[in-house]
Design an enzyme around this catalytic site. Structure first.
Site, PDB file in Angstrom:
ATOM      1  N   HIS A  85      53.594  39.069 -43.297  1.00 60.18           N
ATOM      2  CA  HIS A  85      53.368  38.637 -44.681  1.00 60.18           C
ATOM      3  C   HIS A  85      53.655  37.152 -44.792  1.00 60.18           C
ATOM      4  CE1 HIS A  85      53.103  38.769 -49.045  1.00 60.18           C
ATOM      5  NE2 HIS A  85      54.142  37.951 -49.053  1.00 60.18           N
ATOM      6  N   ASP A 165      55.952  47.047 -59.369  1.00 65.67           N
ATOM      7  CA  ASP A 165      55.834  45.638 -59.010  1.00 65.67           C
ATOM      8  C   ASP A 165      54.593  45.014 -59.628  1.00 65.67           C
ATOM      9  OD1 ASP A 165      56.369  43.174 -57.411  1.00 65.67           O
ATOM     10  OD2 ASP A 165      54.442  43.746 -56.560  1.00 65.67           O
ATOM     11  N   ARG A 172      56.013  38.505 -65.127  1.00 66.66           N
ATOM     12  CA  ARG A 172      56.696  37.291 -64.675  1.00 66.66           C
ATOM     13  C   ARG A 172      55.773  36.088 -64.739  1.00 66.66           C
ATOM     14  NH1 ARG A 172      57.674  38.659 -59.034  1.00 66.66           N
ATOM     15  NH2 ARG A 172      58.386  36.511 -58.855  1.00 66.66           N
ATOM     16  N   SER A 187      59.694  41.790 -54.998  1.00 64.66           N
ATOM     17  CA  SER A 187      58.257  41.997 -55.164  1.00 64.66           C
ATOM     18  C   SER A 187      57.568  42.139 -53.812  1.00 64.66           C
ATOM     19  CB  SER A 187      57.657  40.817 -55.943  1.00 64.66           C
ATOM     20  OG  SER A 187      56.248  40.913 -56.001  1.00 64.66           O
ATOM     21  N   LYS A 191      56.622  46.199 -51.715  1.00 64.15           N
ATOM     22  CA  LYS A 191      55.278  46.573 -51.238  1.00 64.15           C
ATOM     23  C   LYS A 191      55.254  46.764 -49.726  1.00 64.15           C
ATOM     24  CE  LYS A 191      53.693  43.038 -53.456  1.00 64.15           C
ATOM     25  NZ  LYS A 191      53.031  41.969 -54.210  1.00 64.15           N
TER      26      LYS A 191
END
Length: 430
Positions: A85, A165, A172, A187, A191
């Site tokens: 990620h 999320d 947000r 967040s 995931k």
């Protein structure tokens, strides 16, 4: 009758008190169910922004978001899973060559990706510039691609993966609570943990084109995410990498796919190759294969074979030409000398204004829009020489993009001293 009053929870965090696990589990569940209103969750998010969450609170907050939906289980696959990620950057197309490269070595890569928002491009937007390619797959299709198919899949995360999320992220974005390390970390990690991967490598960007502007901020975010992964039983490691100038020489959807193909063909920009190889080595080490020659798999065509299999399995026509912008405009150097620096944020915003990105999640994006960079830091230029080409669907897009790029290239008379590596630091489980 609900067991808690959300106002009491808001007051507690406002007054710097520690929330207990039952309060956190309830407030996430109640918000997902619609019992807690947006304005109430906005107040709690701001209280967290100001006062933070400690490690037990953050662990419970992340677990509650995971439990708001399904958790995938890849344990029945015939091979281990490892994912990557990135926290997002300008020209960050690393997933495209990386996923097929790692799968060469018998490791499954479930890359559940997202769409772009603002100046950072989304992996799905890039891949959708390939004719026929589809982002939405069933869980059965994902498992088949990982186990008996190409071994790598890049697709959209299902709506049932950490739905809390998705709801909180949108809130947000409009309440000034995006830049909050506990909320960013939970967040991302809710995931990724829900995705079910055994190992995870994080690419945390640092610099003008990243959300984290300083190495200190990036290190704090990386450490927080590595701890969350470790607490959840996911083997997690993070690299801090530079994002002061764009990665590679293209920013935009089809442009970045073409550059990724160049890398898979054994060429491409040195920085893209460097980071792809470094992340692949980390991913394979996590998967118990630390000694594989990943650079060779880029050079000899094995990674390209995996790419073709992966794209074809999702309906993409690997032999179709990528779309090309009908309108192009060259940016010219204003002086002789050397490029001292190139501001990543300005280039990213210019690509966004050309149509490559979106201001809201529902906005369309252009497959052909973007910026092609001809001069990067350290390179010599002559006055009047093209230093970039802008690509767009319409000439009307160019003026605002050119305004954004004003001063993006700094040209000086001495050869600049450039950093030797994109990688600033490595953060692993303690």
């Amino acid at each position: 009758m609900e067991p808690f009053d959300v106002v009491d929870i808001i007051r507690a965090k406002r007054d710097q008190q520690e929330l207990d696990p039952e309060q956190i589990a309830w407030v996430i569940d109640a918000y997902t169910r619609g019992v807690v209103a947006d304005e109430q969750m906005s107040a709690l998010a701001m209280a967290i922004f100001l006062n933070g969450l400690n490690r037990p609170e953050l662990q419970q907050w992340t677990n509650a978001m995971i439990k708001s939906g399904v958790r995938l289980d890849f344990s029945k696959l015939s091979k281990t899973t490892v994912d990557k990620h990135s926290t997002g950057g300008v020209g960050d197309k690393i997933t495209l060559p990386l996923a097929p490269l790692v799968s060469v070595f018998g490791v499954a890569v479930p890359q559940l990706s997202g769409r772009g928002l603002g100046h950072t491009g989304g992996t799905l937007d890039k891949l959708e510039s390939i004719p026929g390619w589809r982002a939405n797959l069933s869980n059965e299709e994902i498992f088949q691609m990982l186990d008996s198919g190409p071994g790598a899949v890049v697709c959209a995360a299902g709506a049932d993966l950490a739905p809390a999320d998705k709801k909180l992220y949108a809130l947000r974005d409009i309440t000034g609570t995006v830049d909050c390390i506990p909320l960013i970390a939970s967040s991302i990690m809710s995931k990724k943990i829900a995705e079910g991967t055994a190992s995870l490598v994080l690419d945390v960007k640092v610099g003008s084109g990243a959300f984290m502007k300083t190495q200190e901020q990036a290190a704090e975010l990386a450490r927080t995410m590595v701890d969350l992964g470790s607490d959840a039983g996911v083997n997690t490691v993070a690299l801090l990498t530079r994002m002061d100038q764009p990665l590679g020489r293209t920013v935009g959807n089809a442009l970045e796919v073409q550059e990724s193909l160049d890398v898979l063909a054994g060429g491409g920009p040195e920085d893209i190759v460097e980071l792809t190889v470094a992340l692949a080595q980390e991913m394979l080490a996590c998967a118990g294969k630390p000694d594989e020659d990943v650079a060779a798999a880029l050079k000899d065509g094995r990674a390209m074979d995996q790419w073709r299999a992966m794209i074809s399995a999702q309906g993409g026509d690997v032999d179709a030409p990528l779309p090309v912008a009908p309108c192009q405009h060259q940016v010219l150097a204003e002086d002789d000398g050397y490029v001292m620096c190139l501001d990543a944020l300005q280039v990213g915003v210019a690509a966004w204004r050309l149509g490559a990105g979106r201001a809201r999640k529902e906005d369309p994006v252009s497959a052909v829009a973007g910026v092609e960079i001809h001069a990067k830091p350290g390179e010599a230029v002559r006055k009047g020489q093209p230093i970039a080409t802008l690509h767009a669907d319409s000439d009307s897009r160019f003026d605002r993009a050119l305004d954004t790029l004003e001063g993006a290239w700094t040209i000086g008379h001495d050869v600049p001293e450039l950093p030797q590596s994109l990688i600033l630091d490595r953060i692993a489980q303690e």
